[in-house]
Every structure is written in structure tokens, then in C-alpha cells.
Design a protein around this motif. Structure first.
Motif, PDB file in Angstrom:
ATOM      1  N   GLY A   1       0.797  -1.217   0.000  1.00  0.00           N
ATOM      2  CA  GLY A   1       0.000   0.000   0.000  1.00  0.00           C
ATOM      3  C   GLY A   1       0.830   1.267   0.000  1.00  0.00           C
ATOM      4  N   ARG A   2       2.149   1.129  -0.133  1.00  0.00           N
ATOM      5  CA  ARG A   2       3.031   2.291  -0.084  1.00  0.00           C
ATOM      6  C   ARG A   2       3.196   2.913  -1.463  1.00  0.00           C
ATOM      7  N   PHE A   3       2.333   3.864  -1.766  1.00  0.00           N
ATOM      8  CA  PHE A   3       2.387   4.591  -3.026  1.00  0.00           C
ATOM      9  C   PHE A   3       3.288   5.819  -2.858  1.00  0.00           C
ATOM     10  N   PRO A   4       3.699   6.435  -3.962  1.00  0.00           N
ATOM     11  CA  PRO A   4       4.636   7.567  -3.857  1.00  0.00           C
ATOM     12  C   PRO A   4       4.174   8.692  -2.932  1.00  0.00           C
TER      13      PRO A   4
ATOM     14  N   LYS B   1      -4.454  11.880  -3.950  1.00  0.00           N
ATOM     15  CA  LYS B   1      -3.348  11.617  -4.883  1.00  0.00           C
ATOM     16  C   LYS B   1      -2.498  10.448  -4.403  1.00  0.00           C
ATOM     17  N   LEU B   2      -2.301   9.468  -5.282  1.00  0.00           N
ATOM     18  CA  LEU B   2      -1.414   8.338  -5.002  1.00  0.00           C
ATOM     19  C   LEU B   2       0.031   8.719  -5.305  1.00  0.00           C
ATOM     20  N   SER B   3       0.198   9.662  -6.211  1.00  0.00           N
ATOM     21  CA  SER B   3       1.516  10.135  -6.637  1.00  0.00           C
ATOM     22  C   SER B   3       1.337  11.599  -7.040  1.00  0.00           C
TER      23      SER B   3
ATOM     24  N   PHE C   1     -10.754  -1.793  -4.704  1.00  0.00           N
ATOM     25  CA  PHE C   1      -9.960  -1.834  -5.928  1.00  0.00           C
ATOM     26  C   PHE C   1      -8.574  -2.397  -5.620  1.00  0.00           C
ATOM     27  N   ARG C   2      -7.913  -2.891  -6.658  1.00  0.00           N
ATOM     28  CA  ARG C   2      -6.527  -3.368  -6.567  1.00  0.00           C
ATOM     29  C   ARG C   2      -5.640  -2.439  -7.388  1.00  0.00           C
ATOM     30  N   LEU C   3      -4.419  -2.223  -6.929  1.00  0.00           N
ATOM     31  CA  LEU C   3      -3.490  -1.387  -7.681  1.00  0.00           C
ATOM     32  C   LEU C   3      -2.072  -1.609  -7.181  1.00  0.00           C
ATOM     33  N   SER C   4      -1.145  -1.718  -8.120  1.00  0.00           N
ATOM     34  CA  SER C   4       0.263  -1.907  -7.786  1.00  0.00           C
ATOM     35  C   SER C   4       0.993  -0.569  -7.711  1.00  0.00           C
ATOM     36  N   PRO C   5       1.684  -0.284  -6.613  1.00  0.00           N
ATOM     37  CA  PRO C   5       2.491   0.943  -6.540  1.00  0.00           C
ATOM     38  C   PRO C   5       3.541   1.012  -7.644  1.00  0.00           C
TER      39      PRO C   5
ATOM     40  N   VAL D   1       2.125   2.572 -10.710  1.00  0.00           N
ATOM     41  CA  VAL D   1       2.006   4.023 -10.539  1.00  0.00           C
ATOM     42  C   VAL D   1       3.365   4.692 -10.745  1.00  0.00           C
ATOM     43  N   GLN D   2       4.428   4.081 -10.232  1.00  0.00           N
ATOM     44  CA  GLN D   2       5.781   4.623 -10.449  1.00  0.00           C
ATOM     45  C   GLN D   2       6.106   4.671 -11.939  1.00  0.00           C
ATOM     46  N   CYS D   3       5.731   3.606 -12.642  1.00  0.00           N
ATOM     47  CA  CYS D   3       5.964   3.537 -14.089  1.00  0.00           C
ATOM     48  C   CYS D   3       5.259   4.693 -14.803  1.00  0.00           C
ATOM     49  N   LEU D   4       3.996   4.913 -14.463  1.00  0.00           N
ATOM     50  CA  LEU D   4       3.226   5.971 -15.116  1.00  0.00           C
ATOM     51  C   LEU D   4       3.797   7.357 -14.812  1.00  0.00           C
TER      52      LEU D   4
END
Length: 576
Positions: free
Chosen positions: A214-217, A262-264, A281-285, A288-291
Motif C-alpha cells: 500500500g506504499r504509493f509515492p 493523490k497516489l503520486s 480496488f486493486r493497484l500496484s504501486p 504508478v511509479q511507471c506511469l
């Protein structure tokens, strides 16, 4: 007190009731191991057969002790549904399905993908065994189909009779542990807890906790640790690819975040919800880094699709694949930005995101459409070449053109430090003797000699190939200090009858150690450095996240797993 007497009276009634229920369901509280499952599966599929040759069922489509189909094999090995049924692929499928040990790993991989929650523990309840057995018989959603009920009835018979005895074994003595709580204990405790909460005598535990996933930017989200609490419905949020992405509430109960959070620096939660009316929802940090890396070069991005629930995925036009990585939270469809073409955006993904995904043990997927680019982090495939590619109708390239474009993309290599004043100083510093793109002539005190017809600075040489050469040389020199020279006999060469990674500048062949040919001296006790360095090179390559093919005298591996291929006793072949 009156409150105390009321609680005690209710608890007495509950205890008596639970005692009756516990007696009724005792026969269904038994747990079953994976060996129980495999035993019943084999008996269900091939009856009394215990060794090859195994029966061939379903008009020639089901093979081996577990009667594995071609599509089942594709799913279990992570290959695309469109994988061509070539002679080589068909032979690999037959070999895998008919070898009992390998077939068991296929079943294990299939269950980890489609029966994840039931298969994850070392022991399973009868209900979980039923779910996995019916998925094996009817596919990813087989446990929902009435057509698999008769299969389960027969499977269960073997599970509770012949396999209950056959799979039993004397357990290894271990330190005694307290017995697990009985059904009566669990029920009484649950009701007591609810009564206590109702009467203000206690508090209930939270269903979420903090987790690395769960550690997003820009924020750390609270992950749902017990996915069984999801009731709306649970199957809508399943991860069919077992990508270890966590499940999150769209907005948490403590209101520390919501859709607008904001996640990032540039992406909010709502941008990944694909217009889905979802509670979770599911989401990979990592995605998000890639985007964010793409956005840093492209400017503002619009996500056309991010996370999808299963119902939403099935209703898209055209319908999404049942194992779409959108369901795992590791995929995004990005509309063409103003500052870049779709191909330029793919360039950034290859050069920036691929390394992020490799570091996590995954690889990159790129799908080209007319107005958008699909990017995903996915499980490694033996046939992908490191990046899986496909096109959607209307794309500016056909499938072959797109695959070639992606596979030949060259990424800029950071220039090494300025060379020292002398070659000795440069080698002592661990670097090469030049600042040119391509393969070095020296690295970490080892001279790298090339055959006369080999262009070590060929434009096609992939940057990852240079990286892995330097990596294996450095590690091999540490393992075998006597190593001072290697000989590379091939890098880029035209494609022959079969497509080789050499054609794309992604492979090299190394055939001599300190001037000695591997074919003559690998087993020569008088020249131990040949075997020492050869083995060290192969072991170092296998440990690299960049490795694809690693064939040589020590072993033949593809993506770290044994691979059947002829030759390679006279050289080490390494590809990325």
C-alpha cells in the motif's frame, strides 16, 4: 448485576445450541493436504492407472495423470491464449502433461492463478477442496457451474475413502502446540464479542492494516487483510493472475483518503477506477511509479482504463480476457498524449518501466491500439522475449511490425566515468577501457576477446546484454581469481530457420576461458579454471533479473528453469 445475568443466560443457551451444531458438522471440519488433493485428482481423472502410459481422454485433448488440456497448460505456464500450436510447443505440452512431477507443478500454478484463496494454505477445508476440484474440471469459473457437480461428487468419494488412507503418513515429531479452538469456542467467542460490543463491554478489531503493497509515492493506503470480509460480491475482486496486489477500500472508514486522494504527484485514485462503481480496488504501486516516469517525459496523461472488477471487465467492448491484468491492478490503458506518439510512449515504457518490473520479478506487456497504449506488469513468459506484445484492430502497425519495433528498441546507456590515465588504473577501478556503446574489451581485470566476424559495437546490441556481460564477468572474477580472459564467438547474426535472440542483438556465445576451448577443457582437471569460470558465469547469469536463456555445459535454463535444447557443450549461450 442484571446485565451480567443476562449475558450469562444467553451464553448458556448459545453454548447448548453450538454444541448441537458442532456435533452435526464434525465430519466436515476435517482439513486436507495438497497430497490428498492430488491423490483424489489422479483417481478421478485416470482411475486405477498409477504409471505411464497414461490414458488419453476427451477425444485426444486431455493428457497425463491429471488429464491436462492445451489451454490449461497455456494458463499454467503463463503463455498467451494465442500461442501457436507449433510442433515444438505441442511437444513441450505433451512432455509436461505426461510427466507426473511436472504435471503436478502445472496444477499448482493453475490453482495459484484461479483458486488462489482456497489453495494458499497448506491445508484446505472440504469447501476449498471442492472449489479447486471444480475449477480443475470446468475452468476458472467451474466452481460456479452446475455441470461440475457430478465431477465433485465422484472426486469427493475418492477424497474421503481411498485417498484419506493413501495420503496419510506418520508426521514428523514436532514441538507440541496448543490445540486449535473448537467450533464451540469460536462461536461462543464470536457471540460473546458481539454481545460485549453491544453492551459496551469491549471493541471489535479493525479489518485493515498497513502493508508494503500500500506504499504509493504520495500516500500509504490501508490494505484489506481479510478479503473474505468483501461481500459485494467477493468474486468481483478476485485477482486471477495471483500478482500479490492488495485490495483497498475506495475510501477508508477513517476518511484519511477518498477518490480524490493523490497516489503520486500526478495521479488520483479515481483515475484508476475505469468508471467502475466499486467499493474496493486493486493497484500496484510499481505501476504508478511507471506511469509517473512516462508522465515526466510526455506531459499530462489520461488513463482510459485502470483497475477493473470482473463484471466490468466482462462488459467492456470487446469483452476483456478473463485473466486480464486490469483485474490484478497492474495494467493501464493510456490515451495518446499531445506531446508524444504511442510508439514514443512505448519507448519510455521499455527503457523506464521494464527495469522496475524486472526488479519485482515480472516483465512488461505492451498492447498497441489506434488511440491508446496498454501497459501492464505481468508474469514472465517463456515465449515473450522479455516483453509481451499484441495489437488491437485499427493499430498503426501489424502484429509482426509491433513485435519487431519493441524487440529492437535501444535504450540510452549512461556513459561510464571518464577513463583513468592508464589501463592498469582503469582495470583496477573495475571499469572498461572505453566509453563507447556496445560490448567492452576489458572489464574488472578480465580481457574480453571477440571473434574476427563479431562486431562488438553493432547498433543492434541491446543495452541489457552489455549489462549482463559486465555483471557475470565481475561475479566470475570474484569466484575464480585466475580468470583473466574470455572469448565471445557470436553476438548479432542473421536469423536462420529458427528465430534466435542473436538476430535482435539480445544474445552472446562465450566459448573460451583464458584461451582454452570449453569443448576440450571443461572436464580437464589440469585446467580447473575452465570449469570454475564456466560454472561461475552460468550461475551468475541465472541469478540476474535480466536473464532469459542460459545454456551451457553446466545446465540449460530458460527464465531460471530447466529447458530442453540440444548442443551447448562447447559454449555458454546467454540471452536477455
Amino acid at each position: 448485576s442484571p446485565t451480567y445475568l443476562m449475558v450469562m443466560s444467553i451464553s448458556f443457551v448459545v453454548t447448548a445450541f453450538v454444541g448441537i451444531v458442532a456435533f452435526t458438522v464434525t465430519s466436515h471440519s476435517q482439513s486436507y493436504s495438497k497430497q490428498h488433493f492430488y491423490c483424489a485428482l489422479q483417481k478421478q481423472e485416470v482411475g486405477s492407472h498409477t504409471r505411464p502410459p497414461w490414458p488419453v481422454g476427451d477425444a485426444g485433448q486431455a493428457l497425463g495423470p491429471y488429464q491436462i488440456w492445451w489451454q490449461y497448460w497455456l494458463d499454467a505456464t503463463g503463455k498467451l491464449a494465442s500461442t501457436p500450436r507449433t510442433v515444438a510447443n505441442t511437444e513441450a505440452y505433451k512432455r509436461n502433461a505426461n510427466d507426473k512431477a511436472t504435471a503436478q507443478t502445472l496444477v499448482d500454478a493453475y490453482m495459484k492463478r484461479y483458486c488462489k484463496s482456497a489453495w494458499s494454505s497448506t491445508s484446505m477445508s472440504l469447501a476449498n477442496v471442492e472449489k479447486c476440484a471444480r475449477i480443475h474440471n470446468g475452468g476458472p469459473k467451474g466452481y460456479k457451474s452446475a455441470a461440475t457437480l457430478s465431477y465433485w461428487t465422484s472426486f469427493k468419494k475418492y477424497l474421503l475413502t481411498a485417498c484419506a488412507v493413501a495420503s496419510s503418513a506418520s508426521p514428523t515429531p514436532t514441538k507440541p502446540s496448543p490445540p486449535p479452538p473448537s467450533l464451540m469456542d469460536k462461536a461462543t467467542g464470536w457471540i460473546g464479542g458481539k454481545l460485549g460490543a453491544l453492551l459496551g463491554l469491549g471493541s471489535s478489531a479493525s479489518a485493515v492494516t498497513r502493508s508494503d503493497c500500500g506504499r504509493f509515492p504520495s500516500i500509504e493506503l490501508l490494505a484489506v487483510t481479510d478479503e473474505d470480509v468483501v461481500l459485494t460480491p467477493k468474486d468481483a475482486y478476485d485477482d486471477p493472475n495471483d500478482m500479490d496486489t492488495c485490495l483497498f477500500a475506495v475510501s477508508d472508514e477513517h476518511r484519511t483518503y477518498n477518490k480524490e486522494t493523490k497516489l503520486s504527484p500526478h495521479f488520483k485514485i479515481k483515475e484508476f477506477l475505469s468508471h467502475v462503481k466499486a467499493t474496493y480496488f486493486r493497484l500496484s504501486p510499481t505501476l504508478v511509479q511507471c506511469l509517473e516516469r512516462i508522465r515526466s517525459q510526455s506531459g499530462p496523461l489520461i488513463l482510459h482504463s485502470g483497475y477493473r472488477t470482473e463484471p466490468f471487465n466482462a462488459d467492456t467492448d470487446p469483452p476483456g480476457l478473463p485473466n486480464s491484468y486490469h483485474l490484478s491492478g497492474t495494467a493501464a490503458d493510456i490515451l495518446k498524449p499531445k506531446r508524444m506518439t504511442l510508439q514514443q510512449m512505448a519507448d519510455v515504457a521499455i527503457c523506464e518501466c521494464r527495469a522496475l518490473f524486472i526488479a519485482k520479478g515480472y516483465e512488461l506487456g505492451l498492447g498497441l491500439a489506434s488511440d491508446r497504449l496498454h501497459i501492464d506488469m505481468r508474469k514472465k513468459s517463456l515465449l515473450s522475449g522479455g516483453v509481451t506484445t499484441w495489437i488491437v484492430k485499427g493499430a498503426s502497425m501489424n502484429a509482426k511490425q509491433w513485435r519487431t519495433y519493441v524487440s529492437t528498441k535501444q535504450c540510452a546507456v549512461n556513459a561510464p566515468p571518464q577513463p583513468s590515465s592508464t589501463l592498469v588504473e582503469r582495470l583496477h577501478a573495475g571499469g572498461g577501457d572505453e566509453a563507447t556503446v556496445g560490448m567492452p574489451k576489458h572489464w574488472n581485470g578480465v580481457e574480453i576477446e571477440y571473434a574476427e566476424n563479431v562486431d562488438r559495437q553493432h547498433a543492434k546490441i541491446h543495452a541489457d546484454l552489455t549489462r549482463i556481460l559486465k555483471e557475470v564477468i565481475s561475479k566470475s572474477k570474484h569466484t575464480c581469481p585466475a580468470l583473466h580472459k574470455v572469448y565471445i564467438s557470436s553476438i548479432v547474426r542473421p536469423a536462420g530457420k529458427t528465430v534466435s535472440n542473436h538476430a535482435f542483438g539480445r544474445a552472446f556465445d562465450l566459448s573460451r576461458i583464458n584461451g582454452h576451448r570449453m569443448v576440450s577443457h571443461y572436464a580437464d582437471a589440469s585446467k580447473p579454471v575452465v570449469k570454475c569460470a564456466t560454472d561461475a558465469i552460468q550461475n551468475a547469469a541465472d541469478a540476474s533479473p535480466l536473464i532469459r536463456e542460459n545454456f551451457g555445459p553446466l545446465f540449460k535454463h530458460k527464465l531460471g528453469k530447466p529447458w530442453s535444447v540440444s548442443g551447448h557443450k562447447d559454449h555458454v549461450h546467454i540471452s536477455v
